[in-house]
Scaffold this motif. Structure first.
Motif, PDB file in Angstrom:
ATOM      1  N   VAL A  60       0.847  -1.206   0.000  1.00  0.00           N
ATOM      2  CA  VAL A  60       0.000   0.000   0.000  1.00  0.00           C
ATOM      3  C   VAL A  60       0.878   1.250   0.000  1.00  0.00           C
ATOM      4  N   LEU A  61       1.931   1.251   0.794  1.00  0.00           N
ATOM      5  CA  LEU A  61       2.800   2.427   0.875  1.00  0.00           C
ATOM      6  C   LEU A  61       3.527   2.680  -0.440  1.00  0.00           C
ATOM      7  N   VAL A  62       3.949   1.620  -1.117  1.00  0.00           N
ATOM      8  CA  VAL A  62       4.600   1.789  -2.414  1.00  0.00           C
ATOM      9  C   VAL A  62       3.592   2.303  -3.435  1.00  0.00           C
ATOM     10  N   ASP A  63       2.387   1.768  -3.389  1.00  0.00           N
ATOM     11  CA  ASP A  63       1.351   2.144  -4.356  1.00  0.00           C
ATOM     12  C   ASP A  63       0.821   3.559  -4.127  1.00  0.00           C
ATOM     13  N   ARG A  64       0.558   3.906  -2.877  1.00  0.00           N
ATOM     14  CA  ARG A  64      -0.138   5.165  -2.575  1.00  0.00           C
ATOM     15  C   ARG A  64       0.741   6.262  -2.005  1.00  0.00           C
ATOM     16  N   GLY A  65       1.946   5.911  -1.593  1.00  0.00           N
ATOM     17  CA  GLY A  65       2.777   6.882  -0.893  1.00  0.00           C
ATOM     18  C   GLY A  65       2.350   6.949   0.563  1.00  0.00           C
ATOM     19  N   PRO A  66       2.759   8.013   1.280  1.00  0.00           N
ATOM     20  CA  PRO A  66       2.397   8.114   2.697  1.00  0.00           C
ATOM     21  C   PRO A  66       0.884   7.962   2.879  1.00  0.00           C
ATOM     22  N   ARG A  85       0.155  -2.782  15.302  1.00  0.00           N
ATOM     23  CA  ARG A  85       1.248  -3.737  15.552  1.00  0.00           C
ATOM     24  C   ARG A  85       2.164  -3.877  14.336  1.00  0.00           C
ATOM     25  N   VAL A  86       1.570  -3.955  13.160  1.00  0.00           N
ATOM     26  CA  VAL A  86       2.362  -4.098  11.938  1.00  0.00           C
ATOM     27  C   VAL A  86       3.235  -2.867  11.728  1.00  0.00           C
ATOM     28  N   VAL A  87       2.657  -1.673  11.876  1.00  0.00           N
ATOM     29  CA  VAL A  87       3.429  -0.449  11.680  1.00  0.00           C
ATOM     30  C   VAL A  87       4.516  -0.344  12.755  1.00  0.00           C
ATOM     31  N   ASP A  88       4.207  -0.732  13.981  1.00  0.00           N
ATOM     32  CA  ASP A  88       5.242  -0.767  15.025  1.00  0.00           C
ATOM     33  C   ASP A  88       6.400  -1.663  14.595  1.00  0.00           C
ATOM     34  N   LEU A  95      11.785   0.061   8.311  1.00  0.00           N
ATOM     35  CA  LEU A  95      11.182  -0.100   6.991  1.00  0.00           C
ATOM     36  C   LEU A  95      10.113   0.944   6.704  1.00  0.00           C
ATOM     37  N   ALA A  96       9.608   1.589   7.746  1.00  0.00           N
ATOM     38  CA  ALA A  96       8.577   2.626   7.606  1.00  0.00           C
ATOM     39  C   ALA A  96       8.710   3.590   8.777  1.00  0.00           C
ATOM     40  N   VAL A  97       8.173   4.783   8.588  1.00  0.00           N
ATOM     41  CA  VAL A  97       8.152   5.788   9.655  1.00  0.00           C
ATOM     42  C   VAL A  97       6.768   6.417   9.708  1.00  0.00           C
ATOM     43  N   ARG A  98       6.402   6.854  10.910  1.00  0.00           N
ATOM     44  CA  ARG A  98       5.159   7.617  11.088  1.00  0.00           C
ATOM     45  C   ARG A  98       5.525   9.087  11.095  1.00  0.00           C
ATOM     46  N   LYS A  99       4.717   9.879  10.384  1.00  0.00           N
ATOM     47  CA  LYS A  99       4.940  11.323  10.348  1.00  0.00           C
ATOM     48  C   LYS A  99       3.616  12.028  10.615  1.00  0.00           C
ATOM     49  N   ARG A 106      -2.993  14.929  15.527  1.00  0.00           N
ATOM     50  CA  ARG A 106      -3.408  13.618  16.041  1.00  0.00           C
ATOM     51  C   ARG A 106      -3.261  12.512  15.009  1.00  0.00           C
ATOM     52  N   VAL A 107      -3.266  12.883  13.724  1.00  0.00           N
ATOM     53  CA  VAL A 107      -3.226  11.892  12.650  1.00  0.00           C
ATOM     54  C   VAL A 107      -1.786  11.661  12.223  1.00  0.00           C
ATOM     55  N   ARG A 108      -1.448  10.395  12.017  1.00  0.00           N
ATOM     56  CA  ARG A 108      -0.109  10.017  11.570  1.00  0.00           C
ATOM     57  C   ARG A 108      -0.204   9.333  10.208  1.00  0.00           C
ATOM     58  N   ALA A 109       0.666   9.730   9.321  1.00  0.00           N
ATOM     59  CA  ALA A 109       0.786   9.050   8.034  1.00  0.00           C
ATOM     60  C   ALA A 109       1.993   8.129   8.120  1.00  0.00           C
ATOM     61  N   VAL A 110       1.882   6.968   7.521  1.00  0.00           N
ATOM     62  CA  VAL A 110       2.973   6.009   7.493  1.00  0.00           C
ATOM     63  C   VAL A 110       3.637   6.119   6.129  1.00  0.00           C
ATOM     64  N   GLU A 111       4.961   6.163   6.151  1.00  0.00           N
ATOM     65  CA  GLU A 111       5.730   6.318   4.910  1.00  0.00           C
ATOM     66  C   GLU A 111       6.814   5.248   4.861  1.00  0.00           C
ATOM     67  N   ILE A 112       7.003   4.659   3.695  1.00  0.00           N
ATOM     68  CA  ILE A 112       8.047   3.654   3.534  1.00  0.00           C
ATOM     69  C   ILE A 112       9.403   4.358   3.488  1.00  0.00           C
ATOM     70  N   THR A 113      10.414   3.715   4.049  1.00  0.00           N
ATOM     71  CA  THR A 113      11.768   4.273   4.055  1.00  0.00           C
ATOM     72  C   THR A 113      12.558   3.704   2.874  1.00  0.00           C
ATOM     73  N   PRO A 114      13.715   4.265   2.587  1.00  0.00           N
ATOM     74  CA  PRO A 114      14.565   3.668   1.548  1.00  0.00           C
ATOM     75  C   PRO A 114      14.900   2.200   1.860  1.00  0.00           C
ATOM     76  N   GLN A 115      15.118   1.888   3.132  1.00  0.00           N
ATOM     77  CA  GLN A 115      15.379   0.497   3.523  1.00  0.00           C
ATOM     78  C   GLN A 115      14.144  -0.368   3.264  1.00  0.00           C
ATOM     79  N   GLY A 116      12.960   0.189   3.477  1.00  0.00           N
ATOM     80  CA  GLY A 116      11.725  -0.529   3.192  1.00  0.00           C
ATOM     81  C   GLY A 116      11.574  -0.805   1.707  1.00  0.00           C
ATOM     82  N   LEU A 117      11.931   0.175   0.880  1.00  0.00           N
ATOM     83  CA  LEU A 117      11.885  -0.018  -0.572  1.00  0.00           C
ATOM     84  C   LEU A 117      12.872  -1.091  -1.028  1.00  0.00           C
ATOM     85  N   GLU A 118      14.040  -1.100  -0.415  1.00  0.00           N
ATOM     86  CA  GLU A 118      15.032  -2.133  -0.724  1.00  0.00           C
ATOM     87  C   GLU A 118      14.486  -3.522  -0.407  1.00  0.00           C
TER      88      GLU A 118
END
Length: 161
Positions: A60-66, A85-88, A95-99, A106-118
């Protein structure tokens, strides 16, 4: 508890064996096919240290971005606690970060990291031979046909689920 079955008829006893005429047969076959495919694909992910539930979020993160966590729930068919739990797990592995989302602290977006893309790319490389074995029993052209049919089934009218 008794179901309303018209007199003189016998309800079909559901199985997932070939030739079953039960109205439940397709769903059961799809479930069995999912279990089989999931077990095979877990084999590609295990050496990378993740499970399908993690990979589903990375897809989902690769497809949609954050993506905000509530949208990850809907996109993966998970629940709120499961996604947390999965995002933790993904965050712990880098592999991902919350921003924070601008305009709503109050809302956090999850974003894939370069290590996650690898890792995402490595999973695809590892999955190729397993995916080939998964469809090895099909005749030429049938893997593509199966993919096309399942795509139409999962996305009626071309809509995304």
């Amino acid at each position: 508890m008794t179901a309303d079955v018209p007199p003189g008829t016998t309800a079909s006893r559901v199985t997932d064996r070939p030739g079953d005429a039960s109205p439940f047969a397709l769903g059961l076959l799809l479930r069995r096919a999912h279990w089989h495919a999931a077990a095979v694909m877990e084999g590609a992910l295990r050496p990378l240290g993740i499970e399908l539930r993690h990979f589903a979020v990375l897809i989902v993160l690769v497809d949609r971005g954050p993506t905000v966590q509530r949208d990850l729930v809907a996109a993966t068919g998970s629940d709120k606690a499961g996604i947390m739990r999965v995002v933790d797990d993904l965050e712990r592995r880098g592999l991902a970060v919350r921003k924070t989302v601008p305009g709503d602290r109050r809302v956090r977006a999850v974003e894939i990291t370069p290590q996650g893309l690898e890792l995402f790319d490595a999973a695809h490389v590892a999955a190729v031979p397993l995916a080939e074995r998964l469809v090895a029993g099909l005749r030429p052209g049938e893997p593509e046909q199966l993919t096309e049919l399942l795509t139409r089934f999962a996305h009626p009218g071309g809509r995304e689920a």
